[in-house]
Design a protein around this motif. Structure first.
Motif, PDB file in Angstrom:
ATOM      1  N   LYS A 294       0.838  -1.190   0.000  1.00 44.65           N
ATOM      2  CA  LYS A 294       0.000   0.000   0.000  1.00 44.65           C
ATOM      3  C   LYS A 294       0.876   1.244   0.000  1.00 44.65           C
ATOM      4  O   LYS A 294       1.877   1.320   0.715  1.00 44.65           O
ATOM      5  CB  LYS A 294      -0.913   0.015   1.227  1.00 44.65           C
ATOM      6  CG  LYS A 294      -2.186  -0.782   1.051  1.00 44.65           C
ATOM      7  CD  LYS A 294      -3.169  -0.501   2.180  1.00 44.65           C
ATOM      8  CE  LYS A 294      -4.514  -1.181   1.917  1.00 44.65           C
ATOM      9  NZ  LYS A 294      -5.496  -0.880   2.982  1.00 44.65           N
ATOM     10  N   GLY A 295       0.471   2.217  -0.810  1.00 46.23           N
ATOM     11  CA  GLY A 295       1.207   3.473  -0.884  1.00 46.23           C
ATOM     12  C   GLY A 295       2.331   3.488  -1.887  1.00 46.23           C
ATOM     13  O   GLY A 295       2.890   4.549  -2.174  1.00 46.23           O
ATOM     14  N   VAL A 296       2.687   2.330  -2.419  1.00 45.94           N
ATOM     15  CA  VAL A 296       3.736   2.253  -3.439  1.00 45.94           C
ATOM     16  C   VAL A 296       3.071   2.218  -4.812  1.00 45.94           C
ATOM     17  O   VAL A 296       2.145   1.433  -5.037  1.00 45.94           O
ATOM     18  CB  VAL A 296       4.619   1.003  -3.240  1.00 45.94           C
ATOM     19  CG1 VAL A 296       5.631   0.870  -4.377  1.00 45.94           C
ATOM     20  CG2 VAL A 296       5.337   1.074  -1.902  1.00 45.94           C
ATOM     21  N   PRO A 297       3.504   3.072  -5.746  1.00 48.50           N
ATOM     22  CA  PRO A 297       2.845   3.094  -7.065  1.00 48.50           C
ATOM     23  C   PRO A 297       3.128   1.834  -7.873  1.00 48.50           C
ATOM     24  O   PRO A 297       4.174   1.196  -7.701  1.00 48.50           O
ATOM     25  CB  PRO A 297       3.463   4.324  -7.740  1.00 48.50           C
ATOM     26  CG  PRO A 297       4.798   4.488  -7.088  1.00 48.50           C
ATOM     27  CD  PRO A 297       4.589   4.062  -5.653  1.00 48.50           C
ATOM     28  N   LEU A 298       2.186   1.489  -8.728  1.00 54.25           N
ATOM     29  CA  LEU A 298       2.415   0.389  -9.660  1.00 54.25           C
ATOM     30  C   LEU A 298       3.584   0.716 -10.570  1.00 54.25           C
ATOM     31  O   LEU A 298       3.737   1.864 -11.009  1.00 54.25           O
ATOM     32  CB  LEU A 298       1.169   0.137 -10.505  1.00 54.25           C
ATOM     33  CG  LEU A 298       0.062  -0.724  -9.893  1.00 54.25           C
ATOM     34  CD1 LEU A 298      -1.159  -0.705 -10.807  1.00 54.25           C
ATOM     35  CD2 LEU A 298       0.551  -2.157  -9.691  1.00 54.25           C
TER      36      LEU A 298
END
Length: 322
Positions: A294-298
């Motif tokens: 969560k919170g990390v971009p694809l």
């Protein structure tokens, strides 16, 4: 002639390599590249010498190398071309679909006078002396000669192209394969030696804005802190998140039924820690598993056959999802 004597007689920009036709490589060979599109379909100020022989070689792709040479997202491939024509000057027509480095070597006495290279993605030529003209026409550079690649069949375009460029048809076509090695011309003797220029390595063609391809790209990302190896705790966290997000169904249990649960893999699995670009070539045995917290971009780019477990959407994308 001994290799040492031959090398001493040649320019400092030329290297001599022992011939090994089963595994020849020019990994330290120079690279001469014509990157821009030709203004017209023809060589400037080129006059075909008497007795010229035209050989064509290529395939859809050569052997994979661990980098990209363009922004297509496709892993680069490489062909090592060994030319033996001591009695006649040679022009080469080379073509591949995938982005390809053409690494050229030749026997002493062989005179390569011109090279035409084409394909869909970027094509680059290595190993030639800078005085040898290269005409590079691909879809990538919107070349005036269009784009094509050489195969064992469907080569109807080759003779018209060769007549336009060199004034004569192709003498012989040499299809390649994914071994990336093609021998062109007369049979090689047991004492044959290959010559190649030695100015720039093929690796210098690598697009520095693109990550290394395949597992090499993964390893670099781990080293620089973009990824870390996943553990069973990461897989369990995904299972817990999926179970918690699933709506409870108001149905009675069924005797003997086994509840199905997601079972993500931790084999060749990595957690993405920050903004990241998928390396090219994550197909087949190079496919891996990614977890996106969560919170990390694809990541950007193409994951290939890899599974991507995204904790932000609680969705998994890819053929390897479980």
């Amino acid at each position: 002639m001994k290799v040492g004597i031959a090398a001493a007689l040649m320019s400092a920009t030329i290297a001599v390599y022992a011939d090994d036709l089963e595994s020849f490589k020019f990994d330290s060979a120079p690279t001469a590249v014509q990157a821009g599109a030709p203004p017209s379909c023809g060589f400037e100020s080129f006059k075909a010498p008497a007795g010229l022989t035209v050989y064509a070689a290529g395939a859809y792709s050569g052997r994979e190398v661990p980098f990209q040479i363009d922004q297509s997202g496709h892993q680069a491939t490489q062909f090592d071309i060994a030319v033996n024509s001591p009695d006649k000057p040679v022009a080469l027509i080379l073509g591949a679909y995938e982005p390809t480095v053409w690494n050229i070597g030749w026997t002493q006495g062989t005179n390569i006078v011109a090279v035409y290279v084409s394909g869909y993605h970027r094509q680059a030529v290595a190993g030639l002396d800078s005085k040898i003209p290269i005409l590079n026409s691909s879809y990538h550079n919107k070349g005036a000669c269009g784009s094509s690649y050489v195969t064992a069949e469907a080569n109807e375009y080759l003779n018209p192209l060769s007549r336009k460029l060199f004034g004569q048809p192709v003498t012989m076509v040499y299809p390649g394969d994914q071994s990336g090695k093609i021998s062109v011309g007369l049979p090689f003797g047991a004492d044959a030696r290959l010559v190649t220029s030695s100015t720039v390595s093929p690796e210098s063609l690598r697009d520095k804005q693109a990550p290394l391809a395949g597992q090499a790209g993964i390893d670099v990302a781990v080293k620089n802190g973009s990824l870390r190896a996943a553990t069973s705790a990461d897989a369990q966290a995904w299972i817990d998140a999926k179970v918690a997000s699933s709506p409870r169904r108001d149905v009675p249990p069924v005797a003997g039924a086994v509840a199905t649960r997601p079972s993500p893999s931790v084999y060749k699995a990595y957690v993405i820690l920050k903004a990241f670009t998928f390396p090219a070539g994550l197909y087949g045995g190079n496919a891996v598993t990614f977890y996106v917290p969560k919170g990390v971009p694809l990541p950007s780019g193409q994951p290939g056959h890899s599974a991507v477990y995204d904790f932000n959407s609680l969705r998994c994308e890819g053929a390897m999802c479980r």
